[in-house]
Design an enzyme around this catalytic site. Sequence first.
Site, PDB file in Angstrom:
ATOM      1  N   ASP A 245      11.881 -14.010   2.257  1.00 10.89           N
ATOM      2  CA  ASP A 245      13.550 -13.372   2.191  1.00 10.89           C
ATOM      3  C   ASP A 245      13.305 -13.258  -0.102  1.00 10.89           C
ATOM      4  O   ASP A 245      13.390 -13.746  -0.560  1.00 10.89           O
ATOM      5  CB  ASP A 245      14.697 -14.190   3.183  1.00 10.89           C
ATOM      6  N   LEU A 246      14.311 -11.804   0.104  1.00  8.27           N
ATOM      7  CA  LEU A 246      15.057 -12.027  -0.980  1.00  8.27           C
ATOM      8  C   LEU A 246      16.371 -12.487  -1.487  1.00  8.27           C
ATOM      9  O   LEU A 246      16.156 -13.005  -2.110  1.00  8.27           O
ATOM     10  CB  LEU A 246      14.644 -10.458  -1.794  1.00  8.27           C
ATOM     11  N   ASP A 247      17.290 -11.917  -1.079  1.00  6.56           N
ATOM     12  CA  ASP A 247      18.729 -11.858  -1.349  1.00  6.56           C
ATOM     13  C   ASP A 247      19.261 -13.543  -0.831  1.00  6.56           C
ATOM     14  O   ASP A 247      18.611 -13.426   0.874  1.00  6.56           O
ATOM     15  CB  ASP A 247      19.448 -11.378  -0.799  1.00  6.56           C
TER      16      ASP A 247
ATOM     17  N   THR B 254      22.216 -12.213  -4.358  1.00  7.22           N
ATOM     18  CA  THR B 254      22.464 -11.215  -4.014  1.00  7.22           C
ATOM     19  C   THR B 254      24.015 -10.889  -3.717  1.00  7.22           C
ATOM     20  O   THR B 254      25.079  -9.694  -4.146  1.00  7.22           O
ATOM     21  CB  THR B 254      21.706 -10.133  -4.402  1.00  7.22           C
TER      22      THR B 254
ATOM     23  N   LYS C 210      24.586 -11.449   5.901  1.00  2.00           N
ATOM     24  CA  LYS C 210      24.270 -11.292   5.294  1.00  2.00           C
ATOM     25  C   LYS C 210      22.482 -11.377   5.622  1.00  2.00           C
ATOM     26  O   LYS C 210      22.941 -11.508   7.757  1.00  2.00           O
ATOM     27  CB  LYS C 210      23.974 -13.429   4.874  1.00  2.00           C
ATOM     28  N   GLY C 211      21.301 -10.934   5.429  1.00  5.10           N
ATOM     29  CA  GLY C 211      20.634 -10.565   6.191  1.00  5.10           C
ATOM     30  C   GLY C 211      20.558  -9.583   7.366  1.00  5.10           C
ATOM     31  O   GLY C 211      19.518  -9.473   7.869  1.00  5.10           O
TER      32      GLY C 211
ATOM     33  N   ARG D 293      21.553  -2.538   5.611  1.00  5.69           N
ATOM     34  CA  ARG D 293      22.860  -1.812   4.916  1.00  5.69           C
ATOM     35  C   ARG D 293      23.869  -0.796   5.642  1.00  5.69           C
ATOM     36  O   ARG D 293      25.019  -1.167   5.696  1.00  5.69           O
ATOM     37  CB  ARG D 293      22.585  -0.260   3.922  1.00  5.69           C
TER      38      ARG D 293
ATOM     39  N   SER E 274      11.750  -9.012   2.992  1.00  4.73           N
ATOM     40  CA  SER E 274      13.393  -8.373   3.360  1.00  4.73           C
ATOM     41  C   SER E 274      14.189  -6.542   3.314  1.00  4.73           C
ATOM     42  O   SER E 274      13.263  -6.333   3.753  1.00  4.73           O
ATOM     43  CB  SER E 274      13.621  -8.327   1.540  1.00  4.73           C
ATOM     44  N   ALA E 275      15.400  -6.690   4.409  1.00  8.34           N
ATOM     45  CA  ALA E 275      15.586  -5.882   5.062  1.00  8.34           C
ATOM     46  C   ALA E 275      16.735  -5.590   3.767  1.00  8.34           C
ATOM     47  O   ALA E 275      16.785  -4.207   3.647  1.00  8.34           O
ATOM     48  CB  ALA E 275      17.473  -6.305   5.595  1.00  8.34           C
ATOM     49  N   SER E 276      16.488  -5.693   2.385  1.00  5.15           N
ATOM     50  CA  SER E 276      16.646  -4.930   1.178  1.00  5.15           C
ATOM     51  C   SER E 276      16.066  -3.734   0.863  1.00  5.15           C
ATOM     52  O   SER E 276      14.890  -3.773   0.408  1.00  5.15           O
ATOM     53  CB  SER E 276      17.261  -5.634  -0.173  1.00  5.15           C
TER      54      SER E 276
ATOM     55  N   ASN F 289      16.449  -2.458  -1.999  1.00  9.53           N
ATOM     56  CA  ASN F 289      16.435  -2.317  -3.198  1.00  9.53           C
ATOM     57  C   ASN F 289      15.471  -3.779  -3.766  1.00  9.53           C
ATOM     58  O   ASN F 289      16.013  -3.693  -4.755  1.00  9.53           O
ATOM     59  CB  ASN F 289      17.842  -2.748  -3.748  1.00  9.53           C
TER      60      ASN F 289
ATOM     61  N   LYS G  21      16.072  -7.508  11.118  1.00  4.69           N
ATOM     62  CA  LYS G  21      15.950  -8.587  11.580  1.00  4.69           C
ATOM     63  C   LYS G  21      17.160  -8.512  12.405  1.00  4.69           C
ATOM     64  O   LYS G  21      17.718  -8.330  12.544  1.00  4.69           O
ATOM     65  CB  LYS G  21      15.917  -9.987  10.221  1.00  4.69           C
TER      66      LYS G  21
ATOM     67  N   GLU H 257      13.969 -18.183   4.882  1.00  5.21           N
ATOM     68  CA  GLU H 257      14.788 -17.534   5.562  1.00  5.21           C
ATOM     69  C   GLU H 257      16.378 -18.637   4.993  1.00  5.21           C
ATOM     70  O   GLU H 257      16.223 -19.359   5.344  1.00  5.21           O
ATOM     71  CB  GLU H 257      14.833 -16.960   6.992  1.00  5.21           C
ATOM     72  N   ASP H 258      17.142 -17.927   4.906  1.00  4.71           N
ATOM     73  CA  ASP H 258      18.833 -17.876   4.131  1.00  4.71           C
ATOM     74  C   ASP H 258      19.724 -17.623   5.289  1.00  4.71           C
ATOM     75  O   ASP H 258      20.287 -17.833   5.210  1.00  4.71           O
ATOM     76  CB  ASP H 258      19.356 -17.714   3.402  1.00  4.71           C
TER      77      ASP H 258
HETATM   78  C1  BG6 Z   1      19.521  -8.143   3.245  1.00  2.00           C
HETATM   79  C2  BG6 Z   1      21.059  -8.529   2.591  1.00  2.00           C
HETATM   80  O1  BG6 Z   1      19.094  -8.966   1.887  1.00  2.00           O
HETATM   81  O2  BG6 Z   1      19.541  -6.784   2.394  1.00  2.00           O
HETATM   82  C3  BG6 Z   1      22.120  -8.236   3.055  1.00  2.00           C
HETATM   83  O3  BG6 Z   1      20.796 -10.063   2.828  1.00  2.00           O
HETATM   84  C4  BG6 Z   1      21.968  -6.086   2.993  1.00  2.00           C
HETATM   85  O4  BG6 Z   1      23.270  -8.444   3.078  1.00  2.00           O
HETATM   86  C5  BG6 Z   1      20.945  -6.104   3.526  1.00  2.00           C
HETATM   87  O5  BG6 Z   1      23.239  -5.964   3.872  1.00  2.00           O
HETATM   88  C6  BG6 Z   1      20.329  -4.591   2.957  1.00  2.00           C
HETATM   89  O6  BG6 Z   1      20.272  -4.546   1.133  1.00  2.00           O
HETATM   90  P1  BG6 Z   1      20.683  -3.269   0.852  1.00  2.00           P
HETATM   91  O7  BG6 Z   1      20.226  -3.958  -0.432  1.00  2.00           O
HETATM   92  O8  BG6 Z   1      19.454  -2.379   1.567  1.00  2.00           O
HETATM   93  O9  BG6 Z   1      22.093  -2.256   0.211  1.00  2.00           O
HETATM   94 MG    MG Z   2      18.926 -13.408   2.613  1.00  4.50          MG
END
Ligand code: BG6
Ligand code: MG
Length: 222
Positions: free
Chosen positions: A9-11, A17, A45-46, A49, A114-116, A118, A145, A169-170
Amino acid sequence: MNKIGVIFDLDGVIVDTAKYHFLAWKDLADHLGFEFTEAHNELLKGVSRVRSLEILLDIGKVELSEEKKQEFLISKNEHYLKYITKMGAEEILPGVNELLDALDALGIQYVLGSASKNAPLILKQVNLYERFVGIVDGNSVSKAKPDPEVFLIGAEKLHLKPEQCVVFEDAIAGIEAANAANMISIGIGDEKTLHKANFNFKNLTEIPDNFIKELMDKTKAI
Ligand code: BG6
Ligand code: MG
């Protein structure tokens, strides 16, 4: 010894972040006229968006049109990116580089799960992008997730079966996703919160030197 691969996982595992997400979400809550605390931020967290915005609006008991929601999703991300684009390698969490070096030395490949949306940008900012053999992020999945999709795609990128994959994972949703994928789950953070994980560590510096090697021996037994 068995062949294994790792999915990070990233964040919250590689970089912290959450503090930047907090500042950007808090700014939106301020604008909408309600309090958004660090405890509230834990709930995000996790979480994707879009889901994060829904949770935030529930906290403030605010109802918005679809159009307004889209507008705020964009402005929140633009605000978040102001912090992200200032990040550098000094923000990599303790123990990450050492763990990646140990995996490289053992010939174990790793991908990001990662869910992000970014995630690629963040990895580039901290100079880790090139080290990963694959990136699975919020743009590559249709289900967030705790659905296992993100990690199952990660296993495909590693050319391994799910049971050969180890997930760091966190977030509770991430541990649930790893367990649902039939992978070895490693909780990074509070042990009580992440009690569903197969193994728990407070942070990556706590992982014993022989841990990965022992996992390779044990994979079939888990
Ligand atoms: C996850 C974070 O990794 O990414 C969440 O833990 C965040 O808090 C999610 O909402 C989505 O991130 P992003 O960067 O696409 O807004
Ligand atoms: Mg995380």
